[in-house]
Motif scaffolding. Sequence first.
Motif, short mmCIF file in Angstrom:
data_model
loop_
_atom_site.label_atom_id
_atom_site.label_comp_id
_atom_site.label_asym_id
_atom_site.label_seq_id
_atom_site.Cartn_x
_atom_site.Cartn_y
_atom_site.Cartn_z
N ALA A 158 28.36 25.11 -16.94
CA ALA A 158 27.55 26.06 -16.19
C ALA A 158 26.36 26.54 -17.02
CB ALA A 158 28.42 27.25 -15.76
N LEU A 159 26.57 26.70 -18.33
CA LEU A 159 25.47 27.12 -19.20
C LEU A 159 24.37 26.06 -19.23
CD1 LEU A 159 25.83 28.86 -22.63
CD2 LEU A 159 24.28 26.93 -22.39
N LEU A 160 24.78 24.79 -19.38
CA LEU A 160 23.79 23.71 -19.38
C LEU A 160 23.09 23.60 -18.04
CD1 LEU A 160 25.64 20.84 -21.30
CD2 LEU A 160 23.84 22.32 -22.16
N SER A 161 23.84 23.80 -16.96
CA SER A 161 23.25 23.70 -15.63
C SER A 161 22.15 24.73 -15.43
CB SER A 161 24.34 23.88 -14.56
OG SER A 161 23.80 23.78 -13.26
N GLY A 162 22.28 25.88 -16.08
CA GLY A 162 21.26 26.91 -15.95
C GLY A 162 19.91 26.49 -16.51
N TYR A 163 19.91 25.56 -17.47
CA TYR A 163 18.64 25.09 -18.04
C TYR A 163 17.90 24.12 -17.11
CZ TYR A 163 19.98 27.21 -22.47
OH TYR A 163 20.33 28.10 -23.46
N CYS A 164 18.57 23.66 -16.05
CA CYS A 164 17.91 22.76 -15.10
C CYS A 164 17.09 23.51 -14.06
CB CYS A 164 18.96 21.90 -14.39
SG CYS A 164 19.91 20.84 -15.49
N THR A 165 17.20 24.82 -14.03
CA THR A 165 16.45 25.65 -13.08
C THR A 165 15.58 26.62 -13.86
OG1 THR A 165 18.28 27.24 -12.99
CG2 THR A 165 18.28 25.47 -11.36
N GLY A 166 14.86 27.45 -13.15
CA GLY A 166 14.06 28.49 -13.79
C GLY A 166 12.86 27.97 -14.54
N GLY A 167 12.24 26.88 -14.05
CA GLY A 167 11.02 26.39 -14.69
C GLY A 167 11.24 25.40 -15.80
N ARG A 168 12.52 25.17 -16.17
CA ARG A 168 12.84 24.20 -17.23
C ARG A 168 12.02 24.46 -18.49
NH1 ARG A 168 11.27 18.94 -18.70
NH2 ARG A 168 12.96 17.69 -19.58
N LEU A 169 12.12 25.68 -19.01
CA LEU A 169 11.40 26.02 -20.24
C LEU A 169 11.96 25.26 -21.44
CD1 LEU A 169 11.04 29.89 -19.81
CD2 LEU A 169 9.54 28.07 -18.99
N ILE A 170 13.26 25.06 -21.44
CA ILE A 170 13.91 24.37 -22.55
C ILE A 170 13.96 22.87 -22.23
CG2 ILE A 170 16.03 24.14 -23.88
CD1 ILE A 170 14.48 26.71 -24.39
N SER A 171 13.32 22.08 -23.08
CA SER A 171 13.26 20.63 -22.83
C SER A 171 14.46 19.89 -23.41
CB SER A 171 11.98 20.05 -23.43
OG SER A 171 11.93 20.27 -24.83
N ARG A 172 15.06 20.42 -24.48
CA ARG A 172 16.22 19.77 -25.07
C ARG A 172 17.17 20.80 -25.64
NH1 ARG A 172 12.32 16.16 -27.49
NH2 ARG A 172 12.23 14.19 -26.34
N ILE A 173 18.46 20.50 -25.57
CA ILE A 173 19.51 21.28 -26.22
C ILE A 173 20.30 20.32 -27.08
CG2 ILE A 173 21.48 22.81 -25.92
CD1 ILE A 173 19.44 22.14 -22.88
N PRO A 362 17.54 18.54 -19.84
CA PRO A 362 17.72 19.00 -18.45
C PRO A 362 16.76 18.28 -17.51
CG PRO A 362 17.51 20.86 -19.98
CD PRO A 362 17.12 19.64 -20.74
N ILE A 363 17.27 17.92 -16.34
CA ILE A 363 16.45 17.32 -15.29
C ILE A 363 16.28 18.35 -14.18
CG2 ILE A 363 16.23 15.41 -13.66
CD1 ILE A 363 18.12 13.81 -15.44
N PRO A 364 15.06 18.67 -13.78
CA PRO A 364 14.88 19.62 -12.68
C PRO A 364 15.69 19.22 -11.45
CG PRO A 364 12.78 19.14 -13.71
CD PRO A 364 13.77 18.20 -14.32
N HIS A 365 16.22 20.22 -10.76
CA HIS A 365 17.16 19.96 -9.67
C HIS A 365 16.55 19.07 -8.59
CE1 HIS A 365 19.67 20.83 -6.12
NE2 HIS A 365 20.64 20.92 -7.00
N ASP A 366 15.33 19.35 -8.17
CA ASP A 366 14.73 18.57 -7.09
C ASP A 366 14.48 17.12 -7.52
OD1 ASP A 366 12.86 19.37 -8.92
OD2 ASP A 366 11.26 19.73 -7.47
N ARG A 367 14.06 16.94 -8.77
CA ARG A 367 13.83 15.59 -9.27
C ARG A 367 15.14 14.81 -9.38
NH1 ARG A 367 11.10 15.21 -14.98
NH2 ARG A 367 9.64 16.61 -13.90
N ALA A 368 16.20 15.48 -9.84
CA ALA A 368 17.50 14.81 -9.96
C ALA A 368 18.03 14.42 -8.59
CB ALA A 368 18.49 15.74 -10.66
N LEU A 369 17.81 15.28 -7.59
CA LEU A 369 18.31 14.97 -6.24
C LEU A 369 17.55 13.79 -5.65
CD1 LEU A 369 20.48 16.09 -4.40
CD2 LEU A 369 18.77 17.56 -3.33
N ARG A 370 16.23 13.74 -5.85
CA ARG A 370 15.46 12.61 -5.35
C ARG A 370 15.90 11.31 -6.04
NH1 ARG A 370 10.99 16.14 -5.87
NH2 ARG A 370 10.39 15.05 -7.80
N ALA A 371 16.14 11.39 -7.34
CA ALA A 371 16.52 10.18 -8.08
C ALA A 371 17.87 9.64 -7.64
CB ALA A 371 16.54 10.49 -9.58
#
Length: 475
Positions: A158-173, A362-371
């Motif tokens: 759930a913590l990692l999933s949070g980085y996929c939303t909110g503008g994706r400020l964090i590019s890598r963890i 993290p992959i943005p949610h909309d991009r991941a869904l399209r892919a």
Amino acid sequence: MLFAPRPRRGIIIGLLPGQLVVLAVGLLVAIPAVYTGGVARLAATAPLWGAMVAAAFVTVAGRTLVSWAPTVAHHAWRAVAGQLSYRVRVPRPPEAGRLALPGEAAGLRLHVHPGMTAAMVHDPRARTLTAALRVRSAGTFVLADPREQERRADTWGALLSGYCTGGRLISRIQVLERTMPESGISADAFWRAHGVDDGGWAAQSYREVLATAAPTSERHETLVALSLDLRAAAHQVRAAGGGVGGAAEVLAQQLTLLGRRLPSLDLAHDGWVTAPDLALLLRGAYDPTGLATLVRSKVGRTPGSAGPMAVDEGWATFRADGSWHCVLWVAEWPRVAVPVDVLWPLLLTSGVHRTVSVTFEPIPHDRALRAVRQERVEHESDARQRARSDVLTTETQRREAVDAVRRERELVAGAGDMRYVGLVTVSAPDRQALDVAVEQVRTAAAEAHCELRVLYGQQTQAFTAAALPLARGMQ
């Protein structure tokens, strides 16, 4: 827990672009030969089109010859250009603010956050700012109840999933776990605080144990690094004052938020990585054989001179100062359902200096869904084509199609999607010991249902991504 299979789908009948190119070149040689000279001309040109077919289908170390071509060419070009060796120019003082690292990491700069005193590494080329914090487990994960292990794993997801939303400020963890030589400072401190040194037989025996065991013992250290994407966070950076200073404020907020979430994972925040800490981490990564001495002597804490003095990169190994290294890639994660502590044979391997690093993007949610929907369309189209051509559907293809359906279902339910790569760095004082250690780590990985492969021809770049807490990716 079930890992998705690594996709191996191609463009046409499972063939990748490189394979299609060399096969097309082979056809351009073979077809005109048949029309102009028949079988005799086809046989005469066999070395040409045969080499193309071999490049497309012959595999070495799990990869086709054509897929090896870019790696071999790049390594050969670097060898000709003299980029496989690195030597520090001793008379030249290190440039202020720049980390003295070899290879592609040479342009990294250091920025220290004034409030947190955290060391933040700025990459002007990739436009990222990275910082790390130490974490330690509040309890023993391996000995925890399976339900408790599942709860912690779900919380981490759930913590990692949070980085996929909110503008994706964090590019890598990046999560980095390493073994390192024990300096003996902790044991000595415990003895001074709790021991009774009365000069008796028991006290003398305990001092002898400390003197003999400390140099051969090891300890584990875990770090989590966050990399801020300065492009995605441009608005927040401007609001915080702009420049690297504004970016540092934004990254500090992300680090603070992560630190607050750690207790839900039963992890304890063990402090930010400061500039002296980063210097010791870099020195210890490149030359772990001298780390215990550095820790005891309190020297070598200047980041600008923390890099190696000499580096020699080979095809399968990497030598820095007095240590040899080999970086391996987790080519296959477990293909069967496994418990969440599946990696314990690899993480608890003793007697080997190694670093295990997993980097998430993290992959943005909309991009991941399209892919994933596009992937489903391709799977169904390929299935219809195989049915018309009376071609057997393999179990691998069937599993990939089922996994695409599962991933779409989870994304619709609100889960996030991540690209991730696992890298393992094995270190030893000499080449012979390195070979033994690599085999030991590979055996431990096999017990964890993972397959490790050496990253041939990419050791310097892979080492920076695998052994240093800089959240860097593999190109």
